[in-house]
Design an enzyme around this catalytic site. Structure first.
Site, PDB file in Angstrom:
ATOM      1  N   HIS A   1       1.359   9.178   3.771  1.00  0.00           N
ATOM      2  CA  HIS A   1       2.381   8.133   3.760  1.00  0.00           C
ATOM      3  C   HIS A   1       3.323   8.393   2.599  1.00  0.00           C
ATOM      4  O   HIS A   1       2.899   8.844   1.543  1.00  0.00           O
ATOM      5  CB  HIS A   1       1.741   6.749   3.625  1.00  0.00           C
ATOM      6  CG  HIS A   1       2.600   5.654   4.179  1.00  0.00           C
ATOM      7  ND1 HIS A   1       2.525   5.230   5.497  1.00  0.00           N
ATOM      8  CD2 HIS A   1       3.575   4.913   3.617  1.00  0.00           C
ATOM      9  CE1 HIS A   1       3.402   4.277   5.703  1.00  0.00           C
ATOM     10  NE2 HIS A   1       4.063   4.059   4.575  1.00  0.00           N
TER      11      HIS A   1
ATOM     12  N   ASP B   1       2.047  -7.079   7.665  1.00  0.00           N
ATOM     13  CA  ASP B   1       2.989  -6.063   7.171  1.00  0.00           C
ATOM     14  C   ASP B   1       4.190  -5.948   8.104  1.00  0.00           C
ATOM     15  O   ASP B   1       5.320  -5.785   7.641  1.00  0.00           O
ATOM     16  CB  ASP B   1       2.297  -4.704   7.017  1.00  0.00           C
ATOM     17  CG  ASP B   1       3.240  -3.671   6.402  1.00  0.00           C
ATOM     18  OD1 ASP B   1       3.798  -3.960   5.324  1.00  0.00           O
ATOM     19  OD2 ASP B   1       3.456  -2.605   6.986  1.00  0.00           O
TER      20      ASP B   1
ATOM     21  N   ARG C   1      11.397  -8.020   3.909  1.00  0.00           N
ATOM     22  CA  ARG C   1      11.760  -7.334   2.660  1.00  0.00           C
ATOM     23  C   ARG C   1      12.985  -6.462   2.862  1.00  0.00           C
ATOM     24  O   ARG C   1      13.846  -6.346   1.993  1.00  0.00           O
ATOM     25  CB  ARG C   1      10.577  -6.472   2.173  1.00  0.00           C
ATOM     26  CG  ARG C   1       9.420  -7.280   1.621  1.00  0.00           C
ATOM     27  CD  ARG C   1       8.190  -6.405   1.388  1.00  0.00           C
ATOM     28  NE  ARG C   1       8.451  -5.284   0.528  1.00  0.00           N
ATOM     29  CZ  ARG C   1       7.949  -4.048   0.707  1.00  0.00           C
ATOM     30  NH1 ARG C   1       7.140  -3.788   1.714  1.00  0.00           N
ATOM     31  NH2 ARG C   1       8.251  -3.082  -0.122  1.00  0.00           N
TER      32      ARG C   1
ATOM     33  N   SER D   1       1.771  -3.003   1.203  1.00  0.00           N
ATOM     34  CA  SER D   1       2.317  -2.622   2.503  1.00  0.00           C
ATOM     35  C   SER D   1       1.715  -1.292   2.962  1.00  0.00           C
ATOM     36  O   SER D   1       1.258  -1.151   4.110  1.00  0.00           O
ATOM     37  CB  SER D   1       3.846  -2.513   2.395  1.00  0.00           C
ATOM     38  OG  SER D   1       4.395  -1.854   3.491  1.00  0.00           O
TER      39      SER D   1
ATOM     40  N   LYS E   1      -1.934  -0.775   5.738  1.00  0.00           N
ATOM     41  CA  LYS E   1      -1.873   0.035   6.975  1.00  0.00           C
ATOM     42  C   LYS E   1      -2.920   1.146   6.923  1.00  0.00           C
ATOM     43  O   LYS E   1      -3.593   1.426   7.909  1.00  0.00           O
ATOM     44  CB  LYS E   1      -0.478   0.658   7.137  1.00  0.00           C
ATOM     45  CG  LYS E   1       0.615  -0.355   7.442  1.00  0.00           C
ATOM     46  CD  LYS E   1       1.917   0.313   7.853  1.00  0.00           C
ATOM     47  CE  LYS E   1       2.769   0.834   6.728  1.00  0.00           C
ATOM     48  NZ  LYS E   1       3.535  -0.150   5.971  1.00  0.00           N
TER      49      LYS E   1
END
Ligand code: URA
Length: 412
Positions: free
Chosen positions: A82, A161, A168, A183, A187
């Site tokens: 990520h 999220d 956001r 966030s 996940k």
């Protein structure tokens, strides 16, 4: 719980309890706490931060807002990557199918555009018919079949999220270390991983402008990772100039395909290999070979077909998403490119329409930049600094002015 009081307490920098955070997220997810209160809460967190305990509580509350992957006994290594977000960052589009070629499972849950940065889901959706709303059972079956799934948060998976991310994006509350940490890690926790690599960006095109702030974000991500029992690797990468030569949804998808075919810009291929090496448990040379011999491209085509799209459309993405105005920006002088400001290019792309200004906005797949020059290249006066894809002449002029400022050329 009285939500206005909770927001005020956070605004004053008070530490909230895990139970309060859990109730807040549960209420927001269920729809009993409205978006305006959650936006105010996010802004309070943006200004006053969160303690490590609060960040951990927020992460687990967000993870618990949906189901988690439960991989079958004897499953292969389950891995993922990520990024904290950058300009032209199409790494995931290449890395997920590439790492799946090694036999690992990659259940990649990504996001949409956030602030000035693009999102993997928006880029994937530039492929007509590509479905990112995959249910958990279908995702598990797809992992079993082809080893990779690329999906978004759903009503049953990381719903908190999905909702908070969208808020956001349009309320100026993105660059907050606890909100980014929760966030991302919510996940990744829900994916039930064995290994995770995090690409933490810093520079004008990242949420963390300085390396020091990126190190603080990395420490926060690692601290939550420790509680997951997952092997977490963090790589800090500068985001002063865009990754590769394209910025924009379809344009980035096209460049990712070049990389999957063994070509594409060197900086993109290098980051893909650097990050893949950390999680795949396979030598860099083997990974490079999967790019060069067509295996990664074939795996991506399997993924495209599995998620409802037609691989035959991939070579046609440029025709499918053709912007009405496509023009080059000529270099004003001859010299060496010393700067391509990622933040300014990202801002220009956002204003062209690559991202959203309201949560309900649709993104424009066709527009953005390609053929961008790279730092260190020699350029001759009149030769293109980039090509701008715009919806109309007014947008083109805006993007042209910003791109002209973003690129700095120094005489030899
Ligand atoms: N990626 C995410 O998933 N969330 C963030 O907040 C930033 C980058």
């Amino acid at each position: 719980m009285h939500i206005p009081t909770l927001i005020s307490r956070k605004r004053e920098g008070e530490e909230l309890t895990a139970r309060e955070i859990q109730q807040l997220i549960a209420g927001f997810t269920a729809g009993t706490i409205p978006d305006y209160q959650m936006s105010a809460f996010a802004m309070a967190v943006y200004f006053t931060g969160m303690t490590a305990a609060e960040t951990a509580a927020l992460t687990s509350a967000m993870m618990a807002s949906g189901d988690c992957f439960a991989h079958r006994a004897g499953h292969p290594a389950v891995v993922d990557k990520h990024s904290t977000g950058g300009i032209g960052d199409k790494v995931s589009l290449v890395l997920a199918p590439l790492v799946a070629c090694t036999g690992c499972w990659v259940p990649m849950v990504s996001g949409r555009g956030l602030g000035i940065t693009g999102g993997t889901l928006d880029k994937l959706e530039s492929i007509p018919g590509f479905n990112v709303n995959v249910g958990l059972d279908d995702a598990a079956a797809q992992l079993e079949r082809i080893g990779v799934v690329m999906m978004g948060q759903t009503a049953r998976f990381c719903l908190a999220d999905k909702k908070l991310y969208a808020l956001r994006d349009v309320t100026g509350t993105v660059p907050s270390i606890p909100l980014i940490t929760a966030s991302i890690m919510a996940k990744k926790l829900a994916e039930s991983l064995d290994r995770l690599v995090l690409d933490v960006k810093f520079g004008s095109g990242a949420f963390m402008r300085t390396k020091k702030d990126a190190e603080t974000l990395a420490a926060s991500l690692l601290a939550v990772g420790k509680t997951m029992g997952v092997e977490v690797h963090v790589v800090l990468n500068p985001m002063h100039e865009p990754t590769g030569r394209t910025v924009g949804n379809a344009l980035e998808m096209i460049e990712a395909l070049e990389c999957l075919d063994g070509g594409g810009p060197a900086d993109l291929r290098d980051i893909v290999l650097d990050l893949s090496e950390k999680i795949a448990g396979t030598a860099r040379e083997t990974l490079a070979q999967h790019l060069d011999d067509g295996s990664a491209r074939r795996k991506f085509e399997e993924l495209v077909a599995a998620q409802g799209a037609n691989p035959a459309d991939l070579p046609r993405l440029g025709e499918i998403h053709r912007a009405p105005v496509v023009r080059e920006l000529p270099a004003p002088t001859t010299g060496v490119v010393t700067k391509v400001d990622a933040g300014m290019i990202g801002q220009a792309a956002l204003q062209l329409g690559t991202g959203r200004s309201k949560a309900s906005d649709a993104v424009d797949f066709a527009i953005g930049f390609d053929r961008l020059v790279k730092v260190g290249e020699t350029i001759h006066a009149g030769h293109p600094l980039c090509r701008i894809h715009a919806r109309n002449a007014v947008d083109f002029d805006m993007a042209e002015a910003m791109a002209a400022k973003a690129v700095v050329i120094s005489a030899h």
